[in-house]
Enzyme design. Structure first.
Site, PDB file in Angstrom:
ATOM      1  N   ARG A  62       0.871  -1.188   0.000  1.00 49.04           N
ATOM      2  CA  ARG A  62       0.000   0.000   0.000  1.00 49.04           C
ATOM      3  C   ARG A  62       0.901   1.229   0.000  1.00 49.04           C
ATOM      4  O   ARG A  62       1.709   1.403   0.890  1.00 49.04           O
ATOM      5  CB  ARG A  62      -0.912   0.002   1.221  1.00 49.04           C
ATOM      6  CG  ARG A  62      -1.918  -1.136   1.231  1.00 49.04           C
ATOM      7  CD  ARG A  62      -2.837  -1.024   2.445  1.00 49.04           C
ATOM      8  NE  ARG A  62      -3.736  -2.149   2.548  1.00 49.04           N
ATOM      9  CZ  ARG A  62      -4.995  -2.166   2.120  1.00 49.04           C
ATOM     10  NH1 ARG A  62      -5.500  -1.109   1.516  1.00 49.04           N
ATOM     11  NH2 ARG A  62      -5.744  -3.229   2.273  1.00 49.04           N
ATOM     12  N   HIS A  65       1.609   6.909  -0.367  1.00 52.16           N
ATOM     13  CA  HIS A  65       0.506   7.860  -0.333  1.00 52.16           C
ATOM     14  C   HIS A  65       0.851   9.125   0.444  1.00 52.16           C
ATOM     15  O   HIS A  65       1.621   9.093   1.400  1.00 52.16           O
ATOM     16  CB  HIS A  65      -0.718   7.232   0.342  1.00 52.16           C
ATOM     17  CG  HIS A  65      -1.166   5.968  -0.306  1.00 52.16           C
ATOM     18  ND1 HIS A  65      -1.656   4.907   0.424  1.00 52.16           N
ATOM     19  CD2 HIS A  65      -1.213   5.576  -1.597  1.00 52.16           C
ATOM     20  CE1 HIS A  65      -1.990   3.918  -0.396  1.00 52.16           C
ATOM     21  NE2 HIS A  65      -1.725   4.305  -1.631  1.00 52.16           N
ATOM     22  N   LYS A  74       1.181  10.730  10.850  1.00 52.99           N
ATOM     23  CA  LYS A  74       0.587   9.430  11.169  1.00 52.99           C
ATOM     24  C   LYS A  74       1.435   8.697  12.204  1.00 52.99           C
ATOM     25  O   LYS A  74       2.654   8.596  12.056  1.00 52.99           O
ATOM     26  CB  LYS A  74       0.506   8.555   9.914  1.00 52.99           C
ATOM     27  CG  LYS A  74      -0.358   9.133   8.816  1.00 52.99           C
ATOM     28  CD  LYS A  74      -0.282   8.285   7.555  1.00 52.99           C
ATOM     29  CE  LYS A  74      -1.122   8.905   6.456  1.00 52.99           C
ATOM     30  NZ  LYS A  74      -0.993   8.172   5.195  1.00 52.99           N
ATOM     31  N   TYR A 134      -3.476   3.316  12.145  1.00 54.76           N
ATOM     32  CA  TYR A 134      -2.800   4.594  12.116  1.00 54.76           C
ATOM     33  C   TYR A 134      -3.693   5.709  12.618  1.00 54.76           C
ATOM     34  O   TYR A 134      -4.863   5.786  12.313  1.00 54.76           O
ATOM     35  CB  TYR A 134      -2.188   4.939  10.763  1.00 54.76           C
ATOM     36  CG  TYR A 134      -2.959   4.625   9.521  1.00 54.76           C
ATOM     37  CD1 TYR A 134      -3.455   5.635   8.717  1.00 54.76           C
ATOM     38  CD2 TYR A 134      -3.147   3.310   9.118  1.00 54.76           C
ATOM     39  CE1 TYR A 134      -4.124   5.348   7.545  1.00 54.76           C
ATOM     40  CE2 TYR A 134      -3.824   3.010   7.945  1.00 54.76           C
ATOM     41  CZ  TYR A 134      -4.319   4.039   7.175  1.00 54.76           C
ATOM     42  OH  TYR A 134      -4.994   3.744   6.021  1.00 54.76           O
ATOM     43  N   ASP A 173      -2.534   2.680  -7.043  1.00 56.18           N
ATOM     44  CA  ASP A 173      -1.102   2.640  -6.740  1.00 56.18           C
ATOM     45  C   ASP A 173      -0.259   2.273  -7.960  1.00 56.18           C
ATOM     46  O   ASP A 173       0.913   2.629  -8.036  1.00 56.18           O
ATOM     47  CB  ASP A 173      -0.812   1.665  -5.595  1.00 56.18           C
ATOM     48  CG  ASP A 173      -1.383   2.142  -4.261  1.00 56.18           C
ATOM     49  OD1 ASP A 173      -1.805   3.313  -4.173  1.00 56.18           O
ATOM     50  OD2 ASP A 173      -1.401   1.340  -3.309  1.00 56.18           O
TER      51      ASP A 173
END
Length: 187
Positions: A62, A65, A74, A134, A173
């Site tokens: 993932r 970002h 985060k 997160y 992605d």
């Protein structure tokens, strides 16, 4: 610092590896996962406004970002499984602009990473499954969503993807651009 050990990580200002104190006995364990006062004493004086959780299977990647506006700091951790977690500094004018740092986060180690505003973030799942949590300093804003190609050669992240395998990526992605001087956040 109370119940946590804070370590500036990867030589990148603002990026912290956080190890909570875990108290255990025959019944199990107890730990704080966040304490405003302890974080503030360590120089991490932020307010979290949103918590997120994801479940991913082995080989899922993932990222990378970030949000162009409404940037998010985060505090990330894993509550089951294990991931290789990565942060890339995209703060304009930062002496570590374009540098990355990665750390294995696991439920067993109970370690965390604080990724400040101005970073692209991603992770790769090493275990059969991983639940990832997160805490964010700003709300998710779909109109600000952006990213960088996970395997960009300029950044050169050393992902632990087994040779001959490709990570499992979301369609979005797969479409992110490579790193360039145009990718930065004002700080």
């Amino acid at each position: 610092m109370g119940n946590f050990i804070f370590e500036n990580y990867g030589g990148i200002k603002g990026l912290y590896h956080v190890q909570p104190e875990v108290r255990g006995d025959a019944r199990g364990y107890f730990m704080e996962t966040y304490n405003y006062n302890d974080f503030k004493k360590a120089g991490l004086d932020m307010v979290f406004v949103q918590d997120n959780q994801s479940l991913s299977t082995k080989g899922v990647l993932r990222g990378l970002h970030f949000q162009k506006e409404h940037t998010q700091g985060k505090l990330v951790r894993v509550i089951s499984g294990e991931v290789f977690d990565v942060a890339v500094d995209i703060r304009k004018g930062s002496e570590t602009y374009g540098k990355w740092a990665g750390v294995v986060l696991s439920a067993e180690k109970k370690n965390m990473l604080y990724v400040p505003e101005g970073f692209a973030h991603g992770f790769y799942v090493l275990s059969e499954t991983a639940e990832f949590l997160y805490k964010c300093t700003d709300f998710y804003d779909p109109s600000s969503e952006a990213g960088i190609m996970w395997n960009d050669p300029v950044i050169g992240i050393k992902w632990p993807v087994p040779e001959g395998e490709e990570p499992k990526l979301a369609e979005k992605d797969k479409k992110y651009p490579g790193f360039s001087e145009d990718i930065f956040l004002e700080y």
